[in-house]
Design a protein around this motif. Structure first.
Motif, PDB file in Angstrom:
ATOM      1  N   SER A  81     153.774 128.724   1.161  1.00 60.82           N
ATOM      2  CA  SER A  81     153.140 129.988   1.266  1.00 60.82           C
ATOM      3  C   SER A  81     151.571 129.753   0.425  1.00 60.82           C
ATOM      4  O   SER A  81     151.299 128.845  -0.009  1.00 60.82           O
ATOM      5  CB  SER A  81     154.086 130.821   0.261  1.00 60.82           C
ATOM      6  N   GLN A  82     150.990 130.660   0.356  1.00 58.71           N
ATOM      7  CA  GLN A  82     149.641 130.638  -0.244  1.00 58.71           C
ATOM      8  C   GLN A  82     150.008 130.190  -1.560  1.00 58.71           C
ATOM      9  O   GLN A  82     150.565 130.941  -2.501  1.00 58.71           O
ATOM     10  CB  GLN A  82     149.057 131.872  -0.262  1.00 58.71           C
ATOM     11  N   GLN A  83     149.292 129.199  -1.986  1.00 68.51           N
ATOM     12  CA  GLN A  83     149.682 128.657  -3.626  1.00 68.51           C
ATOM     13  C   GLN A  83     148.198 128.845  -4.389  1.00 68.51           C
ATOM     14  O   GLN A  83     147.249 128.511  -3.713  1.00 68.51           O
ATOM     15  CB  GLN A  83     150.022 127.302  -3.555  1.00 68.51           C
ATOM     16  N   ASP A 100     149.783 120.711   3.430  1.00 70.77           N
ATOM     17  CA  ASP A 100     151.102 121.331   4.350  1.00 70.77           C
ATOM     18  C   ASP A 100     152.295 120.440   4.223  1.00 70.77           C
ATOM     19  O   ASP A 100     152.147 119.221   3.910  1.00 70.77           O
ATOM     20  CB  ASP A 100     150.509 121.768   5.575  1.00 70.77           C
ATOM     21  N   GLN A 123     145.792 128.267   3.670  1.00 66.56           N
ATOM     22  CA  GLN A 123     146.861 128.673   4.375  1.00 66.56           C
ATOM     23  C   GLN A 123     148.430 128.481   3.686  1.00 66.56           C
ATOM     24  O   GLN A 123     148.148 127.772   2.499  1.00 66.56           O
ATOM     25  CB  GLN A 123     146.997 128.125   5.722  1.00 66.56           C
ATOM     26  N   PRO A 124     149.322 128.890   3.994  1.00 72.85           N
ATOM     27  CA  PRO A 124     150.569 128.633   3.382  1.00 72.85           C
ATOM     28  C   PRO A 124     150.845 126.899   3.147  1.00 72.85           C
ATOM     29  O   PRO A 124     150.612 126.382   4.314  1.00 72.85           O
ATOM     30  CB  PRO A 124     151.735 129.062   4.200  1.00 72.85           C
ATOM     31  N   ARG A 126     153.136 123.732   1.077  1.00 70.88           N
ATOM     32  CA  ARG A 126     154.112 123.356  -0.044  1.00 70.88           C
ATOM     33  C   ARG A 126     153.794 122.537  -0.989  1.00 70.88           C
ATOM     34  O   ARG A 126     154.578 122.311  -2.145  1.00 70.88           O
ATOM     35  CB  ARG A 126     155.205 122.667   0.946  1.00 70.88           C
TER      36      ARG A 126
END
Length: 154
Positions: A81-83, A100, A123-124, A126
């Motif tokens: 997700s966006q962090q 990512d 962008q998203p 992890r």
């Protein structure tokens, strides 16, 4: 009699305060211990503490006065997700690479110490890898570069 009672009370208070200080320091030491993993980008080796729990991610590198030249902290999130990262109570300037699932850097942000400004992934992602400020730039590590060893941290 009152002098003896006062002396006993003072000794007792010193013992209690000593026990409290010891318990607090042991708790802080245990709380700060995080697992460490070895990562790399090309020839550049990274020794990263792994912040995988909500408490570890929230604490991050707060209150640290220094970090070694190849040391960092890898933040592992439950799902892409966006962090966003911030620097509250963080005393040293840092750079963060948002990464990512495949270990590929999405974007890198430089962060000034002791601020509440947010620095977010484009962008998203992890993962987020915090290193000393300028670490990625000095080594020519840019978006698109791969951090080896990171994809197995799922």
């Amino acid at each position: 009699m009152q002098k003896q009672s006062s002396a006993r009370t003072a000794r007792f208070a010193r013992r209690v305060m000593g026990a409290v200080a010891l318990a607090w320091s042991v708790g802080v030491s245990a709380q700060q211990a995080m697992p460490v993993t070895e990562l790399s980008s090309g020839i550049h080796l990274i020794r990263a503490e792994v912040a995988a729990t909500p408490a570890d991610r929230q604490r991050g590198l707060m209150f640290r006065e220094a970090m070694g030249p190849g040391a960092g902290m890898l933040f592992v999130f439950d799902a892409p997700s966006q962090q966003c990262m911030w620097m509250r109570n963080t005393l040293i300037p840092l750079a963060v690479a948002f990464i990512d699932d495949d270990g590929r850097i999405v974007n890198v942000e430089e962060m000034a110490p002791q601020t509440d400004a947010t620095h977010c992934s484009a962008q998203p992602v992890r993962y987020a890898l915090e290193m000393n400020a300028g670490w990625f730039t000095k080594r020519g590590i840019r978006p698109g570069a791969v951090i080896d060893g990171i994809a197995r941290k799922r």
